[in-house]
Design a protein around this motif. Structure first.
Motif, mmCIF file in Angstrom:
data_model
loop_
_atom_site.group_PDB
_atom_site.id
_atom_site.type_symbol
_atom_site.label_atom_id
_atom_site.label_comp_id
_atom_site.label_asym_id
_atom_site.label_seq_id
_atom_site.Cartn_x
_atom_site.Cartn_y
_atom_site.Cartn_z
ATOM 1 N N ASN A 43 1.297 -9.046 16.076
ATOM 2 C CA ASN A 43 1.312 -9.073 14.619
ATOM 3 C C ASN A 43 2.723 -8.741 14.150
ATOM 4 N N GLU A 44 3.396 -9.743 13.600
ATOM 5 C CA GLU A 44 4.752 -9.527 13.092
ATOM 6 C C GLU A 44 4.676 -9.076 11.639
ATOM 7 N N ASN A 45 5.454 -8.084 11.331
ATOM 8 C CA ASN A 45 5.474 -7.530 9.987
ATOM 9 C C ASN A 45 6.858 -7.684 9.370
ATOM 10 N N ASN A 46 6.870 -8.039 8.119
ATOM 11 C CA ASN A 46 8.107 -8.116 7.364
ATOM 12 C C ASN A 46 8.664 -6.710 7.212
ATOM 13 N N MET A 47 9.972 -6.564 7.253
ATOM 14 C CA MET A 47 10.590 -5.243 7.139
ATOM 15 C C MET A 47 10.284 -4.566 5.801
ATOM 16 N N ASP A 48 9.878 -5.352 4.799
ATOM 17 C CA ASP A 48 9.460 -4.769 3.525
ATOM 18 C C ASP A 48 8.075 -4.141 3.619
ATOM 19 N N ASN A 49 7.362 -4.386 4.705
ATOM 20 C CA ASN A 49 6.005 -3.880 4.874
ATOM 21 C C ASN A 49 5.898 -2.770 5.905
ATOM 22 N N ILE A 50 7.052 -2.237 6.327
ATOM 23 C CA ILE A 50 7.065 -1.168 7.320
ATOM 24 C C ILE A 50 7.867 0.000 6.770
ATOM 25 N N GLY A 51 7.257 1.173 6.760
ATOM 26 C CA GLY A 51 7.946 2.378 6.313
ATOM 27 C C GLY A 51 8.170 3.322 7.479
ATOM 28 N N PHE A 52 9.301 3.989 7.470
ATOM 29 C CA PHE A 52 9.622 4.955 8.515
ATOM 30 C C PHE A 52 10.492 6.041 7.905
ATOM 31 N N GLY A 53 10.080 7.273 8.057
ATOM 32 C CA GLY A 53 10.871 8.386 7.526
ATOM 33 C C GLY A 53 10.995 8.358 6.012
ATOM 34 N N GLY A 54 9.970 7.826 5.331
ATOM 35 C CA GLY A 54 9.971 7.812 3.877
ATOM 36 C C GLY A 54 10.712 6.643 3.250
ATOM 37 N N LYS A 55 11.203 5.706 4.056
ATOM 38 C CA LYS A 55 11.915 4.544 3.531
ATOM 39 C C LYS A 55 11.385 3.274 4.177
ATOM 40 N N LEU A 56 11.480 2.166 3.443
ATOM 41 C CA LEU A 56 11.165 0.885 4.025
ATOM 42 C C LEU A 56 12.245 0.527 5.039
ATOM 43 N N LEU A 57 11.864 -0.150 6.099
ATOM 44 C CA LEU A 57 12.867 -0.558 7.092
ATOM 45 C C LEU A 57 13.914 -1.470 6.476
ATOM 46 N N SER A 58 13.504 -2.283 5.515
ATOM 47 C CA SER A 58 14.480 -3.167 4.862
ATOM 48 C C SER A 58 15.543 -2.354 4.117
ATOM 49 N N GLU A 59 15.201 -1.184 3.638
ATOM 50 C CA GLU A 59 16.173 -0.316 2.953
ATOM 51 C C GLU A 59 17.076 0.387 3.959
ATOM 52 N N ARG A 60 16.557 0.699 5.107
ATOM 53 C CA ARG A 60 17.329 1.408 6.122
ATOM 54 C C ARG A 60 18.394 0.515 6.750
ATOM 55 N N GLU A 61 18.115 -0.777 6.843
ATOM 56 C CA GLU A 61 19.075 -1.711 7.426
ATOM 57 C C GLU A 61 20.280 -1.930 6.534
ATOM 58 N N ALA A 62 20.065 -1.808 5.236
ATOM 59 C CA ALA A 62 21.125 -2.106 4.261
ATOM 60 C C ALA A 62 22.260 -1.113 4.359
#
Length: 62
Positions: A43-62
């Motif tokens: 199951n592939e998930n969009n980085m906007d749909n995964i949270g880690f450490g209180g942030k979305l992964l898409s926000e952490r990459e930026a």
């Protein structure tokens, strides 16, 4: 019939193929069942749909 479900971010076809091959092989070995009995779901998930450490992964990459 063992089922393996993997939740992940976006993967390319080669990564998926390698994961299915390796997971199937190892599970069959450990569980002493034929590889043909193993089902693998990825199951592939969009980085906007995964949270880690209180942030979305898409926000952490930026």
């Amino acid at each position: 019939m063992p089922v393996i479900t993997l939740e992940a971010g976006k993967l390319n076809k080669e990564q998926k193929s390698q994961l299915v091959k390796d997971l199937t092989s190892k599970a069959a070995e450990i569980m002493n069942v034929p590889e043909q009995a193993i089902i693998v779901f990825i199951n592939e998930n969009n980085m906007d749909n995964i949270g880690f450490g209180g942030k979305l992964l898409s926000e952490r990459e930026a």
